[in-house]
Design an enzyme around this catalytic site. Sequence first.
Site, PDB file in Angstrom:
ATOM      1  N   CYS A  15     -13.041 -98.692 -93.585  1.00 53.61           N
ATOM      2  CA  CYS A  15     -13.955 -98.366 -94.688  1.00 53.61           C
ATOM      3  C   CYS A  15     -13.854 -99.513 -95.700  1.00 53.61           C
ATOM      4  O   CYS A  15     -13.337-100.581 -95.373  1.00 53.61           O
ATOM      5  CB  CYS A  15     -13.626 -97.008 -95.310  1.00 53.61           C
ATOM      6  SG  CYS A  15     -11.968 -96.883 -96.025  1.00 53.61           S
ATOM      7  N   ARG A  21     -11.689 -92.878 -96.940  1.00 52.38           N
ATOM      8  CA  ARG A  21     -12.250 -92.435 -95.655  1.00 52.38           C
ATOM      9  C   ARG A  21     -11.435 -92.868 -94.443  1.00 52.38           C
ATOM     10  O   ARG A  21     -11.125 -92.046 -93.567  1.00 52.38           O
ATOM     11  CB  ARG A  21     -13.699 -92.920 -95.532  1.00 52.38           C
ATOM     12  CG  ARG A  21     -14.633 -92.249 -96.506  1.00 52.38           C
ATOM     13  CD  ARG A  21     -15.953 -92.976 -96.597  1.00 52.38           C
ATOM     14  NE  ARG A  21     -15.779 -94.301 -97.197  1.00 52.38           N
ATOM     15  CZ  ARG A  21     -16.736 -95.216 -97.292  1.00 52.38           C
ATOM     16  NH1 ARG A  21     -17.941 -94.954 -96.805  1.00 52.38           N
ATOM     17  NH2 ARG A  21     -16.492 -96.386 -97.856  1.00 52.38           N
ATOM     18  N   ASP A 132     -19.289 -92.232 -99.112  1.00 52.55           N
ATOM     19  CA  ASP A 132     -18.121 -92.689 -99.869  1.00 52.55           C
ATOM     20  C   ASP A 132     -17.807 -91.675-100.975  1.00 52.55           C
ATOM     21  O   ASP A 132     -18.622 -91.469-101.874  1.00 52.55           O
ATOM     22  CB  ASP A 132     -18.450 -94.060-100.470  1.00 52.55           C
ATOM     23  CG  ASP A 132     -17.261 -94.676-101.179  1.00 52.55           C
ATOM     24  OD1 ASP A 132     -16.245 -93.986-101.367  1.00 52.55           O
ATOM     25  OD2 ASP A 132     -17.363 -95.861-101.532  1.00 52.55           O
TER      26      ASP A 132
HETATM   27  P1  4NP Z   1     -12.971 -95.918 -99.213  1.00 58.35           P
HETATM   28  O1  4NP Z   1     -13.408 -95.566-100.717  1.00 58.35           O
HETATM   29  O2  4NP Z   1     -13.774 -97.136 -98.803  1.00 58.35           O
HETATM   30  O3  4NP Z   1     -13.362 -94.704 -98.443  1.00 58.35           O
HETATM   31  O4  4NP Z   1     -11.484 -96.178 -99.242  1.00 58.35           O
HETATM   32  C1  4NP Z   1     -13.410 -96.501-101.748  1.00 58.35           C
HETATM   33  C2  4NP Z   1     -12.224 -96.886-102.327  1.00 58.35           C
HETATM   34  C3  4NP Z   1     -12.231 -97.788-103.378  1.00 58.35           C
HETATM   35  C4  4NP Z   1     -13.423 -98.310-103.845  1.00 58.35           C
HETATM   36  C5  4NP Z   1     -14.621 -97.922-103.252  1.00 58.35           C
HETATM   37  C6  4NP Z   1     -14.613 -97.021-102.212  1.00 58.35           C
HETATM   38  N1  4NP Z   1     -13.419 -99.219-104.937  1.00 58.35           N
HETATM   39  O5  4NP Z   1     -14.510 -99.634-105.368  1.00 58.35           O
HETATM   40  O6  4NP Z   1     -12.346 -99.589-105.418  1.00 58.35           O
END
Ligand code: 4NP
Length: 168
Positions: A15, A21, A132
């Site tokens: 992800c 995720r 997300d």
């Molecule tokens: P992930 O979610 O991709 O599912 O781990 C996110 C975690 C952090 C960020 C965006 C999405 N961020 O912008 O820091």
Amino acid sequence: MVPEASVLVAVLFVCLGNICRSPTAEGIFRAQVQAAGLSNRIQVDSAGSHAYHEGESPDIRACAAALERGFDLSGQVGRQIKTSDFEYFDYILAMDRENLHFLQKMQPADSHSRVALFLDYAEGREGQSVPDPYFGHSDGFALVIELVESAGKGLLKQIGRNLPKIKT
Ligand code: 4NP
């Protein structure tokens, strides 16, 4: 990374940040693999397309939602995907379209990894992304779990069908 002798298939979930995720997918799919008695044959890992959360534990909201459903994400540590992952992993599965495009661009020409959307393995959800949950409501984390459980079942079925054909 040197594969353990008994591991036949290696799966990497990807992800953006590797704190919501993909750690959820790693924890749930590992539990599904364990329940199927295939822990010594299928290796599971996760990574982020970006390094924002390198070295961090999964998001506490992701951990809490997973624990409520009996899945333990503790012990996981965030990392960024690296070029050598495309040599090692048989499956590199993106949680959304943006990360799929990122992986497709990054994949070296001589890599045999199967790069796809994870939800291609969820019946009726083919071609869809796992939304997300990072900036959204906590309900988003329960939805991640529901989608990941469904796709994990489909992926395990597909890998299980091919396992007997793969030589050790
Ligand atoms: P992930 O979610 O991709 O599912 O781990 C996110 C975690 C952090 C960020 C965006 C999405 N961020 O912008 O820091």
